[in-house]
Design a protein around this motif. Structure first.
Motif, short mmCIF file in Angstrom:
data_model
loop_
_atom_site.label_atom_id
_atom_site.label_comp_id
_atom_site.label_asym_id
_atom_site.label_seq_id
_atom_site.Cartn_x
_atom_site.Cartn_y
_atom_site.Cartn_z
N LEU A 1 -67.49 -23.04 9.75
CA LEU A 1 -66.04 -23.01 9.66
C LEU A 1 -65.43 -22.80 11.04
CD1 LEU A 1 -65.35 -20.64 6.60
CD2 LEU A 1 -65.61 -23.14 6.59
N ASN A 2 -64.27 -23.40 11.25
CA ASN A 2 -63.45 -23.01 12.38
C ASN A 2 -62.94 -21.59 12.09
OD1 ASN A 2 -60.55 -22.77 13.64
ND2 ASN A 2 -61.64 -24.30 14.84
N PRO A 3 -62.94 -20.70 13.09
CA PRO A 3 -62.53 -19.30 12.85
C PRO A 3 -61.12 -19.14 12.29
CG PRO A 3 -63.66 -19.49 14.95
CD PRO A 3 -63.43 -20.89 14.47
N SER A 4 -60.30 -20.19 12.36
CA SER A 4 -58.94 -20.09 11.80
C SER A 4 -58.95 -19.99 10.28
CB SER A 4 -58.11 -21.30 12.22
OG SER A 4 -58.66 -22.51 11.68
N VAL A 5 -60.06 -20.39 9.66
CA VAL A 5 -60.17 -20.30 8.20
C VAL A 5 -60.47 -18.85 7.83
CG1 VAL A 5 -61.40 -21.09 6.14
CG2 VAL A 5 -61.00 -22.67 8.04
N PRO A 6 -59.64 -18.22 6.99
CA PRO A 6 -59.82 -16.80 6.68
C PRO A 6 -60.86 -16.58 5.58
CG PRO A 6 -57.86 -17.62 5.57
CD PRO A 6 -58.40 -18.76 6.39
N ALA A 7 -62.10 -16.97 5.87
CA ALA A 7 -63.18 -16.79 4.91
C ALA A 7 -64.45 -16.44 5.67
CB ALA A 7 -63.38 -18.05 4.08
N LYS A 8 -65.15 -15.41 5.19
CA LYS A 8 -66.37 -14.98 5.87
C LYS A 8 -67.61 -15.12 4.99
CE LYS A 8 -64.02 -11.80 9.02
NZ LYS A 8 -63.92 -10.41 9.53
N THR B 1 -67.14 -31.33 17.91
CA THR B 1 -66.07 -31.20 18.90
C THR B 1 -64.73 -30.94 18.22
OG1 THR B 1 -67.21 -32.63 20.48
CG2 THR B 1 -64.82 -32.40 20.74
N ASP B 2 -64.43 -31.71 17.18
CA ASP B 2 -63.16 -31.52 16.49
C ASP B 2 -63.13 -30.26 15.64
OD1 ASP B 2 -62.06 -33.70 17.67
OD2 ASP B 2 -61.63 -34.81 15.84
N LEU B 3 -64.30 -29.82 15.15
CA LEU B 3 -64.35 -28.54 14.44
C LEU B 3 -64.03 -27.40 15.40
CD1 LEU B 3 -65.02 -27.07 11.74
CD2 LEU B 3 -67.38 -26.85 12.61
#
Length: 325
Positions: free
Chosen positions: A133-140, A195-197
Motif C-alpha cells: 500500500l501507499n502509506p496514504s491509505v489508512p490501513a495497516k 514507481t506510481d505506487l
C-alpha cells in the motif's frame, strides 16, 4: 519355406527396430549440441533471471550450452508458440510461468492449446507476492484494508504488471474473495507500477516480493501480507492473506516445459538435473536472492500444477470479464 519365412521375419524385425535405436541413443547421449530455453518475456525480469540461473546450471552439468532466447510479446504467447511448434527433440525448451496458465482463458484464439501441446518437465521455484500500500491509505492490516476498500468502492486504484500478469491475477482473486471493488490500472511491468505506487498515483499493488523489501524497510511502502499459503522466507514477519481471507493462495511460479512428444528419457533427464539444482545449497541461495522457494517434483506433478492453475485462473478471467490489452 519355413526357413525362408523365419529369415524374412528376422529381417523385418531388424528393419523395424532401426528407427528406434537412434532415438534411444540420442536420448541417452542428450544433449549433443546447444539447447535453447525460450523466455516469453523481456530480459531482466523474473522469467529471464530464472531461465539464466537454470541455464547456467544445466550448461555446467550436461556439458552443452543452454542458451536463453528472449521472445517477448502477447503475454508470453509468442515465445510459447515458438516452443510448441519446435521439433520435440529436447533442444527447444520453454521457461513456463503463470501467464501460460492464464492465457488459455484470456485469449479467445490461440494457435495452440498449452496443456495439450506442451510436455511438463519440472517446476523450479515459487515466488511469493505481497500486498503493498501507499502509506496514504489508512490501513495497516488486511481486514482494515478490506474495510477501507468497501467504504470507498471504485476509488482505490490497483496497479499491476499488465493484464494477465501474476500480480494482476492475484489482485483479481483478492477482489473476488474479499468482495471489494478495486480499479485495475495495468502497467507494462512491475517497475513502472512500483514507481506510481510510490508516487501515490495508485494505492495498492500485488507485487512479486523481489525488489520490494527496500521500500518496505524504509517505510516508503506498507506491506500487509504475502499471498502464499504459508509465510514466506523473504518476508517472514508478514502474515498470509489466507489468515484473513480463508482459502486465498497464489504465487508466481516458474518451470521448464518442452514440446509435446519430446522423448520421455530426455524429459526425465532434465527433470533429474533441475531437481538437483533446486536442492543444491549454492543454487538455493541464488534463487532465494530473488525470493524463490524450491518447487520440486516429477513431470507429472508439474503438469498437475499447470492444469490446476489453468482451471483456477480460467474461473477468475471469466468471472471478472478480463480481456487482453
Amino acid at each position: 519355406m519355413k526357413l525362408l519365412r523365419r529369415k524374412f521375419l528376422k529381417l523385418a524385425g531388424a528393419v523395424a527396430a532401426i528407427p528406434v535405436l537412434p532415438q534411444l541413443a540420442s536420448a541417452l547421449d542428450y544433449p549433443t549440441r546447444p539447447v535453447r530455453i525460450i523466455a516469453g518475456f523481456a530480459a531482466g525480469g523474473g522469467v529471464d533471471i530464472t531461465a539464466r540461473l537454470m541455464g547456467q546450471w544445466l550448461t555446467e552439468r550436461l556439458g552443452q550450452s543452454f542458451v536463453i532466447e528472449n521472445r517477448p510479446g502477447a503475454g508470453g504467447n509468442i515465445g510459447t508458440e515458438a516452443v510448441v511448434g519446435a521439433v520435440p527433440d529436447g533442444y527447444t525448451l520453454l521457461l513456463a510461468t503463470v501467464p501460460n496458465a492464464v492465457n488459455a482463458s484470456l485469449y479467445e484464439k490461440l494457435n495452440f492449446n498449452f496443456i495439450r501441446d506442451i510436455a511438463p518437465v519440472a517446476g523450479i521455484i515459487r515466488v511469493p507476492m505481497v500486498i503493498l500500500l501507499n502509506p496514504s491509505v489508512p490501513a495497516k492490516t488486511v481486514p482494515e484494508f478490506i474495510s477501507y476498500a468497501k467504504a470507498n468502492p471504485g476509488k482505490v486504484n490497483m496497479a499491476s504488471a499488465g493484464n494477465g500478469s501474476a500480480p494482476h491475477m492475484a489482485g483479481e482473486l483478492f477482489k473476488m474473495m474479499a468482495g471489494v471493488n478495486l480499479v485495475h490500472v495495468p502497467y507494462r511491468g512491475q517497475g513502472p507500477a512500483l514507481t506510481d505506487l510510490l508516487g501515490g498515483e495508485v494505492q495498492v499493488l500485488f507485487a512479486t516480493a523481489p525488489g520490494t523489501t527496500e521500500y518496505i524497510g524504509t517505510g516508503q511502502l506498507r506491506a500487509l501480507a504475502v499471498t502464499t499459503a504459508a509465510r514466506a522466507e523473504v518476508l517472514p514477519e508478514l502474515p498470509t492473506v489466507g489468515d484473513f481471507v480463508p482459502g486465498y493462495e497464489t504465487s508466481q511460479w516458474y518451470g521448464i516445459c518442452a514440446p509435446r512428444n519430446t522423448p520421455a528419457e530426455i524429459v526425465d533427464k532434465l527433470n533429474k538435473e533441475i531437481n538437483a539444482a533446486i536442492a543444491d545449497p549454492r543454487m538455493k541461495a541464488r534463487f532465494a536472492a530473488i525470493g524463490g522457494e524450491p518447487l520440486p517434483g516429477s513431470p507429472a506433478e508439474f503438469g498437475n500444477l499447470i492444469s490446476e492453475e489453468t482451471e483456477k485462473w480460467g474461473q477468475v478471467v471469466r468471472a471478472a470479464g478480463i480481456k487482453p490489452e
